[in-house]
Design a protein around this motif. Sequence first.
Motif, short mmCIF file in Angstrom:
data_model
loop_
_atom_site.label_atom_id
_atom_site.label_comp_id
_atom_site.label_asym_id
_atom_site.label_seq_id
_atom_site.Cartn_x
_atom_site.Cartn_y
_atom_site.Cartn_z
N GLU A 90 13.03 -37.88 22.36
CA GLU A 90 14.17 -37.30 21.66
C GLU A 90 13.95 -37.24 20.16
OE1 GLU A 90 17.39 -39.76 22.82
OE2 GLU A 90 17.68 -38.80 24.78
N LYS A 91 13.28 -38.25 19.60
CA LYS A 91 13.13 -38.34 18.14
C LYS A 91 11.72 -37.99 17.66
CE LYS A 91 16.80 -41.79 17.70
NZ LYS A 91 17.23 -43.06 17.08
N GLY A 92 10.81 -37.68 18.58
CA GLY A 92 9.46 -37.33 18.18
C GLY A 92 8.72 -38.48 17.53
N LEU A 93 8.94 -39.69 18.03
CA LEU A 93 8.35 -40.89 17.44
C LEU A 93 7.43 -41.59 18.43
CD1 LEU A 93 11.53 -42.37 15.69
CD2 LEU A 93 9.67 -41.09 14.60
N LEU A 173 2.12 -33.62 16.06
CA LEU A 173 1.10 -33.68 17.11
C LEU A 173 1.60 -33.01 18.38
CD1 LEU A 173 -0.42 -37.28 16.77
CD2 LEU A 173 -1.06 -35.15 15.63
N TYR A 174 2.87 -33.20 18.72
CA TYR A 174 3.43 -32.54 19.90
C TYR A 174 3.23 -31.03 19.79
CZ TYR A 174 5.79 -36.67 21.84
OH TYR A 174 6.06 -37.88 22.42
N SER A 175 3.48 -30.52 18.58
CA SER A 175 3.35 -29.08 18.36
C SER A 175 1.89 -28.65 18.36
CB SER A 175 4.02 -28.70 17.03
OG SER A 175 3.84 -27.34 16.75
N ALA A 176 1.04 -29.41 17.64
CA ALA A 176 -0.37 -29.04 17.53
C ALA A 176 -1.09 -29.13 18.87
CB ALA A 176 -1.06 -29.94 16.50
N LYS A 180 4.13 -30.72 26.44
CA LYS A 180 5.37 -30.34 27.09
C LYS A 180 6.00 -31.58 27.73
CE LYS A 180 3.16 -27.64 29.88
NZ LYS A 180 1.81 -27.95 29.38
N PRO A 181 7.27 -31.49 28.13
CA PRO A 181 7.88 -32.62 28.85
C PRO A 181 7.03 -32.99 30.07
CG PRO A 181 9.57 -31.05 28.22
CD PRO A 181 8.26 -30.41 27.87
N GLY A 182 6.75 -34.26 30.22
CA GLY A 182 5.88 -34.73 31.30
C GLY A 182 4.47 -35.02 30.84
N ASP A 183 4.07 -34.42 29.70
CA ASP A 183 2.75 -34.72 29.14
C ASP A 183 2.77 -36.08 28.43
OD1 ASP A 183 1.85 -32.30 30.04
OD2 ASP A 183 2.10 -31.26 28.12
N HIS A 200 -4.82 -38.41 21.18
CA HIS A 200 -5.32 -37.20 21.84
C HIS A 200 -4.31 -36.76 22.90
CE1 HIS A 200 -9.44 -37.94 20.19
NE2 HIS A 200 -8.99 -39.19 20.21
N PRO A 201 -4.28 -35.46 23.21
CA PRO A 201 -3.35 -34.98 24.24
C PRO A 201 -3.79 -35.44 25.63
CG PRO A 201 -4.78 -33.19 23.51
CD PRO A 201 -5.06 -34.36 22.60
N TYR A 202 -2.82 -35.67 26.50
CA TYR A 202 -3.08 -36.06 27.89
C TYR A 202 -2.10 -35.30 28.77
CZ TYR A 202 -4.25 -39.19 31.80
OH TYR A 202 -4.68 -39.71 33.00
N PRO A 203 -2.45 -34.04 29.12
CA PRO A 203 -1.52 -33.21 29.89
C PRO A 203 -1.18 -33.82 31.25
CG PRO A 203 -3.35 -31.91 29.00
CD PRO A 203 -3.70 -33.35 28.81
N ALA A 204 -0.03 -33.44 31.76
CA ALA A 204 0.42 -33.96 33.05
C ALA A 204 -0.57 -33.61 34.15
CB ALA A 204 1.80 -33.41 33.38
N GLU A 205 -1.21 -32.42 34.06
CA GLU A 205 -2.18 -32.03 35.08
C GLU A 205 -3.35 -33.00 35.13
OE1 GLU A 205 -1.10 -30.10 32.67
OE2 GLU A 205 0.18 -28.63 33.69
N LYS A 206 -3.83 -33.41 33.95
CA LYS A 206 -4.92 -34.37 33.90
C LYS A 206 -4.48 -35.72 34.46
CE LYS A 206 -8.86 -36.23 32.73
NZ LYS A 206 -10.03 -36.05 33.61
#
Length: 482
Positions: A90-93, A173-176, A180-183, A200-206
């Motif tokens: 909710e707060k991007g923290l 970082l969320y934007s870059a 998405k929700p669930g990631d 680093h990003p960790y997508p839900a698919e991964k």
Amino acid sequence: MSQRLTLQTLAENLIRESQTPFTLEDYVSRIQERWRRRIAPDTLDHLKAKLNDHDYLIEVGDNDFLPFRLILNRLGRIPLVINPGTVEQEKGLLVPGHRLAPFVSCELEEGELVFVDTEGREVPKKRKTFFIEDVIPFFQYCDERHFPDQIKVNQFVPGKSMLTLTAWDVRPLYSAYGLKPGDAMQARLEDYRGGVFSLHPYPAEKGREDRIRLRSLYIALERVLSDLFTRKRQRPDRLDKQLLYALFTLAERRVEIPAFSLPGMVENLNRMHVVRDEVRGIHMAPAHPAGPDPYVWEAVEQTPSGRTGSLAEIFEDMGLAFNDLEFKAILVSMMATDDFDIEAVFDLLFGAKRDRFYDERQHKAFYRYLRKMLQGICEDLQCPEPKPVSDIRNETVGIKLRLIQILRYLESQMVNLEDLPAEMLEALADLDEFCTETLEKLSDRLNPPDVKSIRDMRMTLHMIGPDADLIEEDIYDNLGIY
């Protein structure tokens, strides 16, 4: 002017610089070699006594030690999974808490940690105040030294007490990263003493791809932790030492460690749990479950009785991994195409049960029913069949045979189904359930399912194909870690 080197500083430097296992005798010898002066026996005994509880050493046997530097060098940069909580989303923290365990130095407070993005840019941080009920779950498994202490207590509604702590602004970082929700994100250790982590990003698919591997990892870790606690029952190590030792042990066995999540591991434990007491601090200890572990798929002992009423009864009596309708669908695929080696398939289906008919009467009944089934299939093959239907049947037969091959392999390795992780058993059961339902519907070649059912089957096949590949890879390549 440089400070004079003391014996205590020399001993501390030796421990922090060590990159190989050492014994108590090695330690004493190195100190005496570098100090080059007489050391009083009482002083030497004092230095020896401090080894057992040193923050950067793990005792692995009688007077045998593993230094942290060796362990961290061996583990490399194992990614830590950080699934954002509700208040974080909710707060991007980011409020890391115990999700960075076991890679946070006990000398650092959480506010001293540094996070950088994939380009090395530092993520800004600031002091924020939260309701304690929103963030305290992030610190459930933290050592006392990392537990936040700026609490403003609400005596009337304790859950609405306020907690002030350091949080990192990860909205950019969320934007870059396009999260998405669930990631989730992964934190990788860059500098242990400096407390630097890269995000680093960790997508839900991964995450879904890693699910079975992570479950397998947690099972293996639990076994190492259980053995470690048994050896050090009187003086168990604190939690971060236990985890580092367990991860190091698996790395030495050349087990691939895809990622790690302390909360994820705790949720999947069966025999161990996290406990906290005033004397020993926070650590893993046996949970002493009340009953046996639940399993989705279990090996059921068959007691043959020689039933001959139908092919279905004979298969059930023999304890085969398929029923009569599945068998018929397999025969249809073998007789309608050249994609299957008939001799190899029959050896796979019946090889493990060869000469296990209850008696000659059951043996003869089996071949009588088989001849009748083959005659019916030959007649059915004279009629054309829609290609999508035959393609689905052939693909499903292929998956079913692969599942049976897995069972044969496990039997050859003397591995019981109950030895496998529950999540893997669930995946195997899901695949087998699909195969059974689909092959039963496609066993009657003259009465195919309706168009909607065919479409659903084809869509499901596209979805479960990668799951079958992943399970095979995990069992054939990583069976040793179970």
